[in-house]
Design a protein around this motif. Structure first.
Motif, PDB file in Angstrom:
ATOM      1  N   ILE A 100     -28.640 -22.276  21.667  1.00  0.00           N
ATOM      2  CA  ILE A 100     -27.376 -21.671  22.085  1.00  0.00           C
ATOM      3  C   ILE A 100     -27.253 -21.828  23.588  1.00  0.00           C
ATOM      4  N   GLY A 101     -26.019 -21.822  24.087  1.00  0.00           N
ATOM      5  CA  GLY A 101     -25.858 -22.018  25.522  1.00  0.00           C
ATOM      6  C   GLY A 101     -24.565 -21.427  26.048  1.00  0.00           C
ATOM      7  N   CYS A 102     -24.369 -21.565  27.350  1.00  0.00           N
ATOM      8  CA  CYS A 102     -23.152 -21.068  27.995  1.00  0.00           C
ATOM      9  C   CYS A 102     -22.849 -21.899  29.233  1.00  0.00           C
ATOM     10  N   SER A 103     -21.607 -21.795  29.689  1.00  0.00           N
ATOM     11  CA  SER A 103     -21.152 -22.532  30.879  1.00  0.00           C
ATOM     12  C   SER A 103     -20.630 -21.538  31.908  1.00  0.00           C
ATOM     13  N   PRO A 104     -21.509 -20.952  32.705  1.00  0.00           N
ATOM     14  CA  PRO A 104     -21.056 -19.958  33.697  1.00  0.00           C
ATOM     15  C   PRO A 104     -20.124 -20.584  34.722  1.00  0.00           C
ATOM     16  N   PRO A 144     -17.162 -10.303  24.390  1.00  0.00           N
ATOM     17  CA  PRO A 144     -18.165 -11.137  23.713  1.00  0.00           C
ATOM     18  C   PRO A 144     -18.699 -12.263  24.593  1.00  0.00           C
ATOM     19  N   GLN A 145     -17.819 -12.951  25.316  1.00  0.00           N
ATOM     20  CA  GLN A 145     -18.257 -14.063  26.154  1.00  0.00           C
ATOM     21  C   GLN A 145     -19.161 -13.584  27.285  1.00  0.00           C
ATOM     22  N   VAL A 146     -18.765 -12.526  27.954  1.00  0.00           N
ATOM     23  CA  VAL A 146     -19.543 -12.018  29.090  1.00  0.00           C
ATOM     24  C   VAL A 146     -20.914 -11.520  28.639  1.00  0.00           C
ATOM     25  N   MET A 150     -25.000 -12.995  29.092  1.00  0.00           N
ATOM     26  CA  MET A 150     -26.203 -12.254  29.485  1.00  0.00           C
ATOM     27  C   MET A 150     -27.304 -12.416  28.444  1.00  0.00           C
ATOM     28  N   ALA A 151     -26.936 -12.297  27.177  1.00  0.00           N
ATOM     29  CA  ALA A 151     -27.928 -12.409  26.103  1.00  0.00           C
ATOM     30  C   ALA A 151     -28.584 -13.785  26.093  1.00  0.00           C
ATOM     31  N   ILE A 152     -27.819 -14.820  26.402  1.00  0.00           N
ATOM     32  CA  ILE A 152     -28.330 -16.188  26.389  1.00  0.00           C
ATOM     33  C   ILE A 152     -29.231 -16.458  27.587  1.00  0.00           C
ATOM     34  N   THR A 153     -28.814 -16.016  28.763  1.00  0.00           N
ATOM     35  CA  THR A 153     -29.567 -16.303  29.990  1.00  0.00           C
ATOM     36  C   THR A 153     -30.672 -15.298  30.271  1.00  0.00           C
ATOM     37  N   GLY A 154     -30.537 -14.095  29.699  1.00  0.00           N
ATOM     38  CA  GLY A 154     -31.497 -13.032  30.002  1.00  0.00           C
ATOM     39  C   GLY A 154     -31.169 -12.270  31.269  1.00  0.00           C
ATOM     40  N   LEU A 155     -30.093 -12.651  31.946  1.00  0.00           N
ATOM     41  CA  LEU A 155     -29.706 -11.948  33.172  1.00  0.00           C
ATOM     42  C   LEU A 155     -29.121 -10.586  32.820  1.00  0.00           C
ATOM     43  N   ARG A 156     -29.390  -9.600  33.645  1.00  0.00           N
ATOM     44  CA  ARG A 156     -29.045  -8.223  33.303  1.00  0.00           C
ATOM     45  C   ARG A 156     -27.659  -7.794  33.761  1.00  0.00           C
ATOM     46  N   LEU A 182     -26.327  -5.501  20.764  1.00  0.00           N
ATOM     47  CA  LEU A 182     -25.647  -5.824  19.516  1.00  0.00           C
ATOM     48  C   LEU A 182     -25.256  -7.298  19.480  1.00  0.00           C
ATOM     49  N   VAL A 183     -24.680  -7.783  20.564  1.00  0.00           N
ATOM     50  CA  VAL A 183     -24.281  -9.190  20.643  1.00  0.00           C
ATOM     51  C   VAL A 183     -25.497 -10.097  20.464  1.00  0.00           C
TER      52      VAL A 183
END
Length: 211
Positions: A100-104, A144-146, A150-156, A182-183
């Motif tokens: 899974i990934g994201c594009s900050p 959900p996106q925000v 966080m869930a993907i990167t582990g950043l708090r 939850l997310v």
């Protein structure tokens, strides 16, 4: 997390994202109110199609996307001045397991050089921006996106900014909370089902190398 330095929205960027869930589509897995999305099945079907090597339609730019792209750099500069922080542009971020990934729209480092937060920018039309600013909170639509980011990167923590030229921006800092938990749980559930469906359909487990 694994940072891949490529330009967003390029052919290479689309290839890296192909076949895996992303934070921008997290609303298709879990809603902003914490319910499982009714779009999950259709979303999974699209990802499986991509894993089979097919291209999906729908990569064209809507007017809203074009506006966001045109204003993103300007908005990022305003955010940096607004919060007195520097952001680092990145192409795509994969979770360590690459599932899974994201594009900050930006990542933020602390004084020791480690990443501590991310940034999501939206550039709505004036009337929509006004509605967002009136609430003065992270809009449910974008939760959900925000929180998936966080869930993907582990950043708090993760910053959200609504920007419209000539108007006061809305800047909100989201922090890891029970909704993030939850997310994260719903993402794991979806990834598990996606993996099982990949096997069930007989898709080559090296599908990523084939695209």
């Amino acid at each position: 997390m694994q940072i891949i330095q490529i330009d967003q929205r390029t052919q290479q960027w689309h290839k890296v994202r192909k076949g895996i869930p992303t934070a921008s589509a997290a609303h298709k897995i879990v809603t902003g109110t914490g319910r499982r999305s009714i779009q999950a099945r259709e979303y999974m079907g699209g990802l499986l199609t991509e894993r089979q090597g097919h291209e999906l339609d729908g990569f064209g730019q809507s007017d809203a996307m074009a506006r966001g792209i045109a204003l993103e750099t300007e908005a990022r500069n305003v955010f940096e001045e607004y919060e007195s922080v520097a952001t680092e542009e990145v192409g795509f971020v994969l979770r360590r397991d690459k599932q899974i990934g994201c594009s900050p729209d930006g990542l933020i480092r602390d004084s020791n050089g480690g990443f501590i937060a991310g940034l999501e920018i939206k550039c709505p039309l004036p009337h929509n921006h006004s509605d967002i600013c009136w609430s003065d909170v992270l809009p449910t639509k974008y939760k959900p996106q925000v929180h998936a980011s966080m869930a993907i990167t582990g950043l708090r923590s993760w910053w959200f900014m609504s920007y419209c030229p000539g108007e006061q921006p809305l800047v909100v800092k989201a922090v890891w909370d029970t909704y993030t938990d939850l997310v994260k749980s719903e993402l794991e559930h979806f990834i598990s089902r996606l993996h099982a469906a990949t096997i069930r359909k007989g898709i080559d487990q090296n599908w990523r190398e084939c695209i």
